[in-house]
Design a protein around this motif. Sequence first.
Motif, PDB file in Angstrom:
ATOM      1  N   ARG A 170       4.194   8.457  11.345  1.00  0.00           N
ATOM      2  CA  ARG A 170       5.282   8.677  10.406  1.00  0.00           C
ATOM      3  C   ARG A 170       5.780  10.102  10.592  1.00  0.00           C
ATOM      4  O   ARG A 170       5.004  11.016  10.922  1.00  0.00           O
ATOM      5  N   ASP A 216       7.586  15.923   1.072  1.00  0.00           N
ATOM      6  CA  ASP A 216       6.959  14.600   1.007  1.00  0.00           C
ATOM      7  C   ASP A 216       5.544  14.665   0.443  1.00  0.00           C
ATOM      8  O   ASP A 216       5.091  13.720  -0.216  1.00  0.00           O
ATOM      9  N   ARG A 223     -10.287   2.275  -4.088  1.00  0.00           N
ATOM     10  CA  ARG A 223      -9.145   1.702  -4.807  1.00  0.00           C
ATOM     11  C   ARG A 223      -8.797   2.491  -6.071  1.00  0.00           C
ATOM     12  O   ARG A 223      -8.294   1.939  -7.047  1.00  0.00           O
ATOM     13  N   GLY A 247      -7.244   5.656  -5.541  1.00  0.00           N
ATOM     14  CA  GLY A 247      -6.241   6.613  -5.088  1.00  0.00           C
ATOM     15  C   GLY A 247      -6.784   7.867  -4.444  1.00  0.00           C
ATOM     16  O   GLY A 247      -6.014   8.758  -4.087  1.00  0.00           O
ATOM     17  N   ARG A 283      -5.623   8.283  -0.751  1.00  0.00           N
ATOM     18  CA  ARG A 283      -4.201   8.620  -0.693  1.00  0.00           C
ATOM     19  C   ARG A 283      -3.977  10.089  -1.028  1.00  0.00           C
ATOM     20  O   ARG A 283      -3.199  10.779  -0.360  1.00  0.00           O
ATOM     21  N   ALA A 296      -2.952  -1.246   4.075  1.00  0.00           N
ATOM     22  CA  ALA A 296      -2.081  -1.220   2.895  1.00  0.00           C
ATOM     23  C   ALA A 296      -1.809   0.210   2.447  1.00  0.00           C
ATOM     24  O   ALA A 296      -0.681   0.563   2.091  1.00  0.00           O
ATOM     25  N   LEU A 297      -2.863   1.051   2.459  1.00  0.00           N
ATOM     26  CA  LEU A 297      -2.692   2.453   2.073  1.00  0.00           C
ATOM     27  C   LEU A 297      -1.703   3.158   2.987  1.00  0.00           C
ATOM     28  O   LEU A 297      -0.777   3.832   2.523  1.00  0.00           O
ATOM     29  N   TYR A 298      -1.878   2.990   4.288  1.00  0.00           N
ATOM     30  CA  TYR A 298      -1.021   3.710   5.232  1.00  0.00           C
ATOM     31  C   TYR A 298       0.413   3.190   5.195  1.00  0.00           C
ATOM     32  O   TYR A 298       1.363   3.955   5.403  1.00  0.00           O
ATOM     33  N   ALA A 299       0.579   1.908   4.910  1.00  0.00           N
ATOM     34  CA  ALA A 299       1.939   1.382   4.754  1.00  0.00           C
ATOM     35  C   ALA A 299       2.630   2.046   3.556  1.00  0.00           C
ATOM     36  O   ALA A 299       3.815   2.401   3.622  1.00  0.00           O
ATOM     37  N   LYS A 300       1.897   2.214   2.453  1.00  0.00           N
ATOM     38  CA  LYS A 300       2.466   2.876   1.276  1.00  0.00           C
ATOM     39  C   LYS A 300       2.827   4.328   1.571  1.00  0.00           C
ATOM     40  O   LYS A 300       3.768   4.882   0.980  1.00  0.00           O
ATOM     41  N   LEU A 301       2.090   4.944   2.484  1.00  0.00           N
ATOM     42  CA  LEU A 301       2.356   6.333   2.851  1.00  0.00           C
ATOM     43  C   LEU A 301       3.452   6.456   3.915  1.00  0.00           C
ATOM     44  O   LEU A 301       3.781   7.566   4.328  1.00  0.00           O
ATOM     45  N   GLY A 302       3.994   5.331   4.349  1.00  0.00           N
ATOM     46  CA  GLY A 302       5.118   5.369   5.276  1.00  0.00           C
ATOM     47  C   GLY A 302       4.769   5.293   6.744  1.00  0.00           C
ATOM     48  O   GLY A 302       5.634   5.525   7.599  1.00  0.00           O
TER      49      GLY A 302
END
Length: 248
Positions: free
Chosen positions: A103, A109, A192, A194, A197, A228-234
């Motif tokens: 990313r 950010d 789970r 956070g 993240r 899923a975590l990395y997708a949320k982080l872009g």
Amino acid sequence: MQQTPGIAHYETLTTSAWPALASEYLDGWVLRFAQGYTKRANSVTPLWQGDLPMLQKLDYCELRYQQQGLPVVFKLTPASQSLDEALAVRGYQLVDPSSVQTRPLQAGDFAFDAAVQSSDTLSEAWFAQFVALNNVSAAHQSSARQMLGSYACPTQFATLYHEGKAVACALAVVQFNTVLLYDVVTLAGQRRQGYARRLVGHLLAWAQAQGAEKAVLQVVAANTPALALYAKLGFIEQYPYWYRRQPV
């Protein structure tokens, strides 16, 4: 080995940013040795097209790892399809399909997290947490310490604390204009919530302060929570990779 745009660059970065104890370069391939600690540091990475016959190089790799008392493991990408096919014919087992994800980093950010303690040098406290959270065996701790203490480029060893207890740790390495994240792990029973993240966000804020413009990480395809975590982080996938392990 095909010359797929981008893959050689990322493979060079990810290979360099996780150092082995010893490396041998063979006509476009890198043979890495670390006394058996992690597949990544005890595998052959094809980086670019060479001149020697593939099967000649393959025979040599099998000899060299046999001398070290290790099976041969190859780290492969879509750029090394012909080598993958040759290894399959020899009975090499496909293991740990994974993903290289990136990313861009943009101002604002990410921010530093007050619950994170981090240092640019390997400390005894961080290493003890790393060993515990990653279940590093006693037999491999000396190799891990040597590897993690050998960086010449900017690094950050980070731990996130909750109520005085270390609940997550990770490592960030900056090379060229890129930060590479390794071993983001959270204490069992604290997942789970956070913490990972927040820890990654802290490290990316640090990387931006070092001038990094892009982030890269590698994640096992079966690790659904991490994906899923990395997708949320872009983060988005650039290409898959996998290992082929020599049959016993």
